[in-house]
Structure formats: structure tokens, C-alpha cells
Design a protein around this motif. Sequence first.
Motif, PDB file in Angstrom:
ATOM      1  N   ASP A 236      -5.715  -6.951   6.248  1.00 53.33           N
ATOM      2  CA  ASP A 236      -5.974  -8.130   7.074  1.00 53.33           C
ATOM      3  C   ASP A 236      -5.091  -9.297   6.681  1.00 53.33           C
ATOM      4  OD1 ASP A 236      -7.969  -6.916   8.616  1.00 53.33           O
ATOM      5  OD2 ASP A 236      -9.473  -7.296   7.073  1.00 53.33           O
TER       6      ASP A 236
ATOM      7  N   ASP B  96       1.049  -9.419   7.337  1.00 56.19           N
ATOM      8  CA  ASP B  96       1.589  -9.592   8.679  1.00 56.19           C
ATOM      9  C   ASP B  96       2.081  -8.282   9.268  1.00 56.19           C
ATOM     10  OD1 ASP B  96       1.393 -12.527   8.782  1.00 56.19           O
ATOM     11  OD2 ASP B  96       2.946 -12.466   7.229  1.00 56.19           O
ATOM     12  N   VAL B  97       2.564  -7.394   8.399  1.00 58.14           N
ATOM     13  CA  VAL B  97       3.169  -6.132   8.813  1.00 58.14           C
ATOM     14  C   VAL B  97       2.739  -5.040   7.850  1.00 58.14           C
ATOM     15  CG1 VAL B  97       5.358  -4.894   9.160  1.00 58.14           C
ATOM     16  CG2 VAL B  97       5.199  -7.313   9.750  1.00 58.14           C
TER      17      VAL B  97
ATOM     18  N   LYS C  20      -2.259  -4.395  13.374  1.00 54.83           N
ATOM     19  CA  LYS C  20      -1.076  -5.179  13.020  1.00 54.83           C
ATOM     20  C   LYS C  20       0.201  -4.405  13.389  1.00 54.83           C
ATOM     21  CE  LYS C  20      -3.184  -8.603  10.845  1.00 54.83           C
ATOM     22  NZ  LYS C  20      -3.110  -8.837   9.399  1.00 54.83           N
TER      23      LYS C  20
ATOM     24  N   GLU D 114       3.149  -1.912  19.334  1.00 55.38           N
ATOM     25  CA  GLU D 114       3.559  -2.722  18.187  1.00 55.38           C
ATOM     26  C   GLU D 114       3.783  -1.864  16.950  1.00 55.38           C
ATOM     27  OE1 GLU D 114       4.395  -6.014  18.058  1.00 55.38           O
ATOM     28  OE2 GLU D 114       4.307  -5.784  20.221  1.00 55.38           O
TER      29      GLU D 114
END
Length: 511
Positions: free
Chosen positions: A318, A321-322, A347, A370
Motif C-alpha cells: 500500500d 507507488d509501483v 498498483k 496498468e
Amino acid sequence: MTREAAQPETQSRPLYRADQVRELDRRTIAAGIEGFALMQRAAAAAWQSLKARWPGVRSLSVLCGGGNNGGDGHVLAAMAAAEGLTVQRILLKPRDALSGDAGRAADMATAAGVEAVAWRSDLVLEGELVVDALLGTGLGGEVRGEAREAIEAINASGLPVLAIDIPSGLHADTGAVLGTAVRACRTVTFIGDKLGLYTGAASSRVGEVDFRALGVDAEAEADLLPAARLLDAGLIPAWLPPRERSAHKGDFGHALVLGGAPGFGGAALLAAEACARLGAGKVSLATAPEHVTASLVRRPEVMVHGIRGAGDLDGLADRADVLVVGPGLGQGSWGQGVLQAALSVGKPMVVDADALNLLATRFSGQRREEWVLTPHPGEAARLLGLSAGEVEADRPAAALALQRRYGGVVVLKGAGSLVAGPRGLAVCPHGNPGMASGGMGDALSGILGALLAQGLPLEAAARLGVLVHALAADMAARQGGERGLLAGDLASCARILVNPTMGEDDAAATR
């Protein structure tokens, strides 16, 4: 986190399929340039390319097929003879079987005093250099008969070879060898650069590629969209400008590498180290507890967390970012649990190695926009339900099929790595055989994770990451050779490449 920016397509040469180049040829002739004049342009460009590469050559063996590719060879033979070279002109089709421009070209060579000899299996190639003008880009089936004999004789001769337009026997769209193919030292290609010159088996057949447009502006034909783009080192400064002097680590994202099942800690560490070297602001590594100490000793800048399973991830994913998931993951319960947790976070992620194998089996049916999937041909085959041979027979089609099925962006690794995304295909012409060693894919996944963490759009990050990975391997090979090149050698070279203060020698070598 995504950086909004224009796509720097000016740094990517367009590549075309054979049928598109034939259409460009047709339109050029329809616009007023006679077909034979265009053939003479092509032959002159090939002759210039030959002289630039082999300025001291005094004799040629020119093998001419029955079509326009052979016609180019006839005209080149006439030009070489006019400059005093000794030319052995070898015909696979007799003059009375030639028509149109090819026939005119054969007559031109004869008028220039170049004797023609018919191909026979015991013929000796007498020139210092061979010009391959046997088969053009229209070849679709396996090479047979006298053409196969001639190709095998060229390869057995040990002589340097200039291929006109494409090495005979190579598929112009896929880079696959159609039974057999000429091994050229240089390929001079015309009007529109061909996709098949840059991927798959082409890497061991084309040698240097010398593209000559012959005055044709392919990109001016708006309805002929390129089949792919050729990645160029100019993309690096376009996407990674110098950082602001006031920057801090929070500006460059937090990447989390998930991998390193018990006994497989090295792969995840390679990915984490590459991620840090490529400029991610923070890099975390979630790995099996027994790998924590070694990871911290090797790379203390990486925040290492020992996890016994998905339940130990707590809020790690969590906070990132990646995600980079797959290096050393394994396909057992540990790896399955970690992948399940990663998929549930939502993510942006890079998916590699055993995470791909699990997508093909335990987690089939997934599709996301994504993520970047990075299969080698074997993993691609499992994801598509094909054999690795079928994937390699048409790498561009396989990459596009993977992207359609799984979404996001797909990197099909191998010689001439392909990047398939919503904007189409891109091809990387860099890299070397030293990359055929363990851990190279792990380094790539870390590079991709770093670029995504720094805010590059998904497709741009994939294209740039593949390019940097290959150029870093080339730089490392220049420093110490291809044999014995290790994945761990790439991170420091990649760091040089992505910084605008890199040395002038290294910058020049990437152009």
C-alpha cells in the motif's frame, strides 16, 4: 505519479511491413518516377554503401535472382565494372526468363561488358566480396532448389557479404529464417526500413543495416502507419531530463520488489539493485527471511523486509507507488500468496519470471491496463498456449497477441526485444549475446520499476527501460567482453546512461 509529456516519436525510426514498402514503391512510381529509374537509385545507393564499407575491394561476385532484387544486382554489377572492378555476375534465371525492369537491368549489365554465368552447384565464387541480390522482401515460403543451393554456397564461402534490401531467405516482417538465409556483413535496405531486419534470427543475418530512403518520405503517407518504431538512444534525454536542483527522494517514487522465495534470493536482489541505480527515490524488497542479511550486506540502501508469506506484507504494498513482482518468486505456496496479494493492491506493476508462469496457470484470465509483462519466448508461449517455436516464428504477432489478451504493455524479450502497447510495437536494435546469462531479466524488471516510480507513462517506461537495459549491456561488453557478462554488471552502466553528465565517449558509443 504519471508524468504528462509529449511522446518523443522523432527519436524512433519508423519500420514497415513488406507489403507497405511495396505500396510505397508503387505510389512513388505512380507519382512520376519510372520504375527502372528507382531501381537505378537503389543500385547506386547499394554501390555507395559497398564502397563505404569495403573501399579497397577490387572484385565482386554478384548473385542475381529473377525479380527486381536481382535487377538491383545487375545494375550494381554494371556500376562496379564501370569503375574498373572485376565482376562475376551469376544468374539464377536466364535472361529470356526475365521481364520488365529486371530484364532491362540485365541488358544494362551485359552492355557494360559484364559476362553472365548461370548458377550451378559446383560454381566457385571468385570475388573478394559477395553481393546477395537473390531474393527480395516478397519471400513467404521456405527457400528451395537452386536458391537454397546458392545461399548455402554464399555462407560456406567465408567471404564478406553485402545483402541488397534483405538477406535472402529472411522474412521481411518477422525476422524468421525461411529454411536458410544469407549471413550478411551489411544489409542496405531501401524506401522503408523493414521490421524483420531487427528481431529474432535477423540479428545473426543482417550485419550492419544501412537504410537509404531513395528520396521517398514514407512518413508523409499518413494512411501507411508504421508497423513498429525502432528505439533510439535519443529517447533517453527526451524522457529523462536533468533533475531539478531542489529535488528530494519523494519526487522519484517508491518501488517495492516482491520476490526471492526461500533459496532464490539473488534474483529479487538484482532487481532491487537495478531499481535503485536507475533512480527510484526509495526501493523496498520483500523477500524470504533467510535472504535479509545477505541483501542488506550487498545493498544497504534497499529497505529489506523478511516475509514468510503474504500475511507478512502488512501495508508494504500500500505504501509503494509501483510493484515489481516475479524475480525468484517460485510457483509454490509462498509465490502464489505473494502474487495474489500484489494483484489485490491495484498498483502499477511489472510482472516477470514465475509471476508470468503463475498468470498462465493459477491466475489465468487476468487482464489489466496498468502493468508491464516481460516474458521471454518460453513464458510467452505458456501465456498464449503456443510452443516457443511458434512464438519465435513470428515474434511481432506474438507480442501483439499478448498485449491484446492481457492488456497493459508487453515486453517480448530476446534478440530484438519487442515492446507492444496501445500505441503499437517498438523494437530494440541493441544488446549482445553476452546477455544470454542468468538474471538479465531480473535487472530489466528493476529498471522498469524505477522508471515507473519516477512517473514515466507505462508505455514510455517500457520502451525506455528495454532500450537502457540493452545499451547498458553493450557498454558493459565494451568494457570487458561479451563472454562472462553478468546481470550485476548492468546497473552501474545503466546509471551512466540515464544521467546527462555521462562521459562523452560513452554518449557517442550509444548513438
